[in-house]
Scaffold this active site. Structure first.
Site, short mmCIF file in Angstrom:
data_model
loop_
_atom_site.label_atom_id
_atom_site.label_comp_id
_atom_site.label_asym_id
_atom_site.label_seq_id
_atom_site.Cartn_x
_atom_site.Cartn_y
_atom_site.Cartn_z
N HIS A 179 -2.18 44.82 35.51
CA HIS A 179 -3.10 45.74 34.52
C HIS A 179 -3.84 45.04 33.56
O HIS A 179 -3.54 43.57 33.30
CB HIS A 179 -1.84 46.23 33.32
CG HIS A 179 -2.39 46.80 31.98
ND1 HIS A 179 -3.44 47.78 32.19
CD2 HIS A 179 -2.56 46.55 30.61
CE1 HIS A 179 -3.81 48.02 30.96
NE2 HIS A 179 -3.40 47.20 30.04
N ASN A 228 -10.13 47.90 29.35
CA ASN A 228 -8.77 48.07 29.15
C ASN A 228 -8.74 49.79 29.53
O ASN A 228 -8.82 50.57 28.50
CB ASN A 228 -7.87 47.80 28.05
CG ASN A 228 -6.47 48.24 28.11
OD1 ASN A 228 -6.02 48.69 28.96
ND2 ASN A 228 -5.74 47.48 27.18
N CYS A 286 -0.02 51.79 28.65
CA CYS A 286 -0.66 50.83 29.82
C CYS A 286 0.31 50.63 30.96
O CYS A 286 -0.13 50.29 32.16
CB CYS A 286 -1.01 49.69 29.20
SG CYS A 286 -2.23 49.84 27.97
O1 UT7 Z 1 -2.85 46.99 27.00
C1 UT7 Z 1 -1.76 46.27 26.49
C2 UT7 Z 1 -2.41 46.10 25.13
N1 UT7 Z 1 -3.15 45.40 24.48
C3 UT7 Z 1 -3.37 44.12 24.85
O2 UT7 Z 1 -2.93 43.62 25.70
C4 UT7 Z 1 -4.13 43.49 23.70
C5 UT7 Z 1 -3.38 41.90 23.35
N2 UT7 Z 1 -4.17 41.47 22.23
C6 UT7 Z 1 -5.38 40.70 22.51
O3 UT7 Z 1 -5.78 41.04 23.75
C7 UT7 Z 1 -5.97 39.74 21.73
O4 UT7 Z 1 -4.83 39.67 20.68
C8 UT7 Z 1 -7.32 40.33 20.95
C9 UT7 Z 1 -8.35 40.38 22.07
C10 UT7 Z 1 -7.10 41.85 20.46
C11 UT7 Z 1 -7.69 39.64 19.87
O5 UT7 Z 1 -7.73 38.41 20.16
P1 UT7 Z 1 -7.16 37.25 19.39
O6 UT7 Z 1 -7.53 35.84 19.96
O7 UT7 Z 1 -5.57 37.66 19.09
O8 UT7 Z 1 -7.94 37.33 17.96
P2 UT7 Z 1 -7.42 37.52 16.51
O9 UT7 Z 1 -6.74 38.87 16.49
O10 UT7 Z 1 -6.40 36.55 16.10
O11 UT7 Z 1 -8.69 37.72 15.54
C12 UT7 Z 1 -9.64 36.26 15.33
C13 UT7 Z 1 -10.77 36.71 14.66
C14 UT7 Z 1 -10.48 37.34 13.34
O12 UT7 Z 1 -11.17 36.83 12.34
P3 UT7 Z 1 -10.59 35.86 11.25
O13 UT7 Z 1 -9.50 36.57 10.63
O14 UT7 Z 1 -10.14 34.60 11.93
O15 UT7 Z 1 -11.69 35.27 10.32
C15 UT7 Z 1 -10.96 38.95 13.47
O16 UT7 Z 1 -11.25 39.39 12.29
O17 UT7 Z 1 -11.72 37.46 15.34
C16 UT7 Z 1 -11.96 38.63 14.38
N3 UT7 Z 1 -12.33 39.80 15.48
C17 UT7 Z 1 -13.65 40.19 15.80
N4 UT7 Z 1 -14.69 39.41 15.70
C18 UT7 Z 1 -15.65 39.91 16.44
C19 UT7 Z 1 -11.43 40.92 15.50
N5 UT7 Z 1 -12.09 41.53 16.58
C20 UT7 Z 1 -13.32 41.02 16.58
C21 UT7 Z 1 -14.53 41.78 17.28
N6 UT7 Z 1 -15.75 40.96 17.10
N7 UT7 Z 1 -14.58 42.77 17.92
#
Ligand code: UT7
Length: 323
Positions: free
Chosen positions: A250, A280, A113
């Site tokens: 980004h 992204n 990225c």
């Molecule tokens: O380009 C640079 C690289 N990438 C990034 O910058 C990404 C960096 N990370 C992020 O943007 C965020 O961490 C995410 C958007 C990937 C995730 O957001 P989060 O607030 O950190 O969520 P999480 O991973 O803590 O997940 C929260 C919940 C989980 O459920 P439980 O375990 O709390 O029951 C996940 O299973 O959300 C669930 N979840 C989803 N629910 C619906 C994960 N993906 C999804 C989804 N739809 N697509």
């Protein structure tokens, strides 16, 4: 003093738009979750015949046209991509050939990225070192082809596209009032490689592999790394956040962008956001956002523009340039 000045810009997106609502049909997710956690509302997904090279070529052609130039005027093509058409040759030489350019040289830069920031930094070094007068810098990706569409934690986040700029050597006074790239700051730390990587490759599995990410871990590091490298860019130039006309980050996640801008004290009105439209797009996201804001007249000649990115590796970096 020679400066690398942006002379043209262009973009290309696949034909197909995929909204969050459409994803809901095949992935256990919701529009509400995606918008709330990331700010993404839709992304473009490459179809048959659309590849990183075809999108990069189209963006490159658009940038050349905007600059009033042809491929004959370009000395070097640098393509930032992690999703090349082939393991080799480089996508850059593929695009060179597609543009009918058979002089100079072309190569890829792979910093995920942060790729576009790395490519601009490389182009600037070539220009200031006298190795090139004009460099076509392209960020092009088809991340849809390395996604695991059964993994909802990653597949909803990414999209495909390409953006390009023409950087040209122009004489400057050697002050920060000059147009062009004023400073570039790059960082990497391979200790974080397993937080965001592709689980395949020519030398290991012999396969292309799929993107794997510990999203929460990446998120945890992102704001601190981004703001640190931006502070280095300020230290190198004497600028402060108040001097920045446009932050073009980004586009991974609106919460990361908002958090970084807030920490630096850059108001929302000065931040260019396209993550809602593109998702992204990795190395393509900055030139796509830059072109959007330049095309609609937000970014004007003389504006101080701050580019920043953080991604797999980890890699991160910032470029301060005057438009
Ligand atoms: O380009 C640079 C690289 N990438 C990034 O910058 C990404 C960096 N990370 C992020 O943007 C965020 O961490 C995410 C958007 C990937 C995730 O957001 P989060 O607030 O950190 O969520 P999480 O991973 O803590 O997940 C929260 C919940 C989980 O459920 P439980 O375990 O709390 O029951 C996940 O299973 O959300 C669930 N979840 C989803 N629910 C619906 C994960 N993906 C999804 C989804 N739809 N697509």
């Amino acid at each position: 003093m020679i400066r690398s000045v942006v002379r043209g810009f262009g973009t290309a997106l696949p034909k197909r738009v995929v909204t969050n609502a459409e994803l809901e049909k095949t992935v256990d997710t919701s529009d509400e979750w995606i918008v709330q956690r990331t700010g993404i509302r839709q992304r473009y997904i490459a179809g048959e015949g659309e590849t990183t090279a075809s999108l990069g070529e189209a963006a490159g052609r658009a940038a050349l046209e905007k600059a009033g130039l042809t491929a004959a005027d370009i000395d070097v093509i640098i393509v930032a991509t992690s999703t090349p058409d082939n393991t080799f040759p480089a996508t850059a030489v593929n695009i060179q050939n597609r543009l009918g350019m058979h002089h100079g040289f072309a190569f890829d830069v792979q910093a995920v990225c942060s790729g576009f920031v790395y490519a601009v930094t490389t182009a600037d070094a070539y220009i200031r070192g006298g190795l090139a007068k004009r460099v076509l810098v392209i960020g092009a990706e088809t991340f849809s082809r390395i996604l695991d569409w059964t993994d909802r934690t990653t597949c909803v986040l990414f999209g495909d596209g390409a953006g390009a700029i023409v950087l040209e050597a122009q004489e400057g006074a050697g002050t920060t009032a000059d147009r062009g790239v004023l400073t570039a700051q790059l960082r990497s730390d391979g200790a974080h490689r397993e937080k965001l990587y592709v689980d395949g490759g020519p030398s290991t599995t012999g396969t292309v592999g799929h993107l794997r990410m510990e999203g929460r871990e990446v998120f945890k590091h992102a704001v601190g790394m981004i703001t640190d490298v931006i502070v280095s860019a300020f230290d190198a130039t004497g600028f402060t956040a108040d001097d920045v006309d446009w932050l073009v980050p980004h586009q991974a996640n609106k919460r990361i962008i908002d958090g970084s801008a807030r920490k630096l004290g850059i108001p929302e009105e000065k931040v260019v956001i396209t993550v809602d439209l593109h998702g992204n797009t990795s190395a393509a996201s900055i030139p796509l956002a830059l072109a959007a804001a330049a095309e609609d007249g937000r970014i004007k000649q003389g504006d101080l523009v701050l580019l920043e990115a953080m991604g797999g590796g980890f890699t991160w970096g910032a470029v301060l340039l005057r438009w």
